[in-house]
Design an enzyme around this catalytic site. Structure first.
Site, short mmCIF file in Angstrom:
data_model
loop_
_atom_site.label_atom_id
_atom_site.label_comp_id
_atom_site.label_asym_id
_atom_site.label_seq_id
_atom_site.Cartn_x
_atom_site.Cartn_y
_atom_site.Cartn_z
N ASP A 25 125.37 40.01 -13.04
CA ASP A 25 124.15 40.64 -12.54
C ASP A 25 123.92 40.32 -11.06
OD1 ASP A 25 121.86 42.12 -12.63
OD2 ASP A 25 120.67 40.61 -13.67
N ASN A 73 123.28 51.38 -19.21
CA ASN A 73 123.60 51.62 -17.80
C ASN A 73 123.84 53.10 -17.46
OD1 ASN A 73 125.38 48.46 -17.35
ND2 ASN A 73 123.26 48.98 -16.87
C1 FPP Z 1 124.58 44.57 -12.96
O1 FPP Z 1 124.09 44.32 -11.65
C2 FPP Z 1 125.97 45.01 -12.86
C3 FPP Z 1 126.47 46.13 -13.45
C4 FPP Z 1 125.68 47.04 -14.28
C5 FPP Z 1 127.89 46.53 -13.25
C6 FPP Z 1 128.84 45.40 -13.33
C7 FPP Z 1 130.18 45.90 -12.96
C8 FPP Z 1 131.04 45.23 -12.18
C9 FPP Z 1 130.80 43.88 -11.61
C10 FPP Z 1 132.37 45.84 -11.89
C11 FPP Z 1 133.32 45.34 -12.91
C12 FPP Z 1 134.69 45.78 -12.60
C13 FPP Z 1 135.74 45.41 -13.32
C14 FPP Z 1 137.05 45.83 -12.86
C15 FPP Z 1 135.62 44.63 -14.56
P1 FPP Z 1 122.97 45.27 -11.07
O2 FPP Z 1 123.59 46.46 -10.49
O3 FPP Z 1 121.95 45.55 -12.15
O4 FPP Z 1 122.33 44.36 -9.95
P2 FPP Z 1 120.80 44.35 -9.52
O5 FPP Z 1 120.04 43.78 -10.68
O6 FPP Z 1 120.81 43.46 -8.34
O7 FPP Z 1 120.41 45.76 -9.21
#
Ligand code: FPP
Length: 244
Positions: A25, A73
């Site tokens: 996250d 998501n």
């Molecule tokens: C949550 O942070 C993250 C996600 C929904 C996506 C996670 C995906 C990756 C890290 C890429 C993975 C890639 C591979 C190859 C496994 P957020 O976007 O909700 O962060 P925020 O809370 O700061 O908005």
């Protein structure tokens, strides 16, 4: 599910969790702080994923599950969803990296909503890595714990309907045997960076006795040392599994 979470290995006096779950996250906030589009945060997050999986392997962790995309998501803007899917594809195109590291790759979650191309690549990666045994990396894609339990129960209901099982046969073991994680031990430690303190539908069945570690660091900034700190904190806890 293998009932062996108490059998933990030791590393420099530390108790090493057999299975760590990671909620990746804070990518969006990392990008926002730099006035960049959110997808740049996910790109950095993907790099951190690779780095931390290798760090886990080096510390002797046998299973690491990373929450990469939840059933919720899909509510995000299309270009952000597309960018995350592209990161999965790029990662799977570079099969040699987990081949080189002898890492087994498994996916959990409902694949049916993913593109055929991605599904094909996931299957291919699982097939070619099935005998790699230095560690197992589990990627949770279109994953939700509640959805996973529903799919398990639906499968059991079908067997009851076909008289293969009786309703009274349903117990914890049977539900576990029909989860996506059937061959994977329960989670010992859940790590959530970025300051949020919730599970967000991640491994809700499997983390029944997990320890939790929260940190304010945003996922793209999460380093090997932060994993070591989480493991140290885990190592100092007293786990009683309902006993005394
Ligand atoms: C949550 O942070 C993250 C996600 C929904 C996506 C996670 C995906 C990756 C890290 C890429 C993975 C890639 C591979 C190859 C496994 P957020 O976007 O909700 O962060 P925020 O809370 O700061 O908005």
């Amino acid at each position: 599910m293998i009932k062996n979470s108490k059998k933990l290995s030791s590393n420099d006096g530390l108790i090493i969790p057999k299975h760590i779950g990671v909620i990746m996250d804070g990518n969006g906030r990392w990008a926002k702080k730099r006035l960049l589009p959110r997808k740049f945060g996910h790109r950095e997050g993907a790099k951190t994923f690779k780095k931390i999986a290798l760090a886990g392997k080096a510390m002797g962790v046998e299973f690491m599950t990373f929450y990469a995309f939840s059933t919720e998501n899909w509510k995000r803007p299309k270009d952000e969803v597309d960018a995350i899917m592209k990161l999965f594809e790029d990662y799977l195109d570079d099969v040699s990296s987990f081949e080189k590291e002898n890492i087994r790759l498994i996916f959990i979650g409902d694949r049916s909503a993913l593109s055929e191309n991605l599904q094909k690549k996931m299957k291919h990666a699982e097939e070619i890595s099935k005998d790699f045994d230095s560690m197992t990396v589990i990627l949770a894609v279109n994953y939700g714990g509640q959805s996973e339990i529903c799919r398990s129960v639906r499968e059991i209901a079908r067997k009851v309907k076909n008289n293969e099982l009786q309703a009274d046969d349903i117990d914890e073991r049977l539900i576990e045997e029909n989860l996506d994680t059937k061959e994977i031990p329960p989670v010992d430690l859940i790590i959530r960076p970025s300051g949020e303190m919730r599970l967000s539908n991640f491994l809700i069945w499997q983390s029944a006795y997990a320890e939790y570690y929260f940190t304010d660091i945003l996922w793209p900034d999460f380093k090997e040392k932060d994993l070591a700190d989480a493991i140290k904190s885990f190592s100092e806890r007293s786990r009683r599994f309902g006993g005394v």
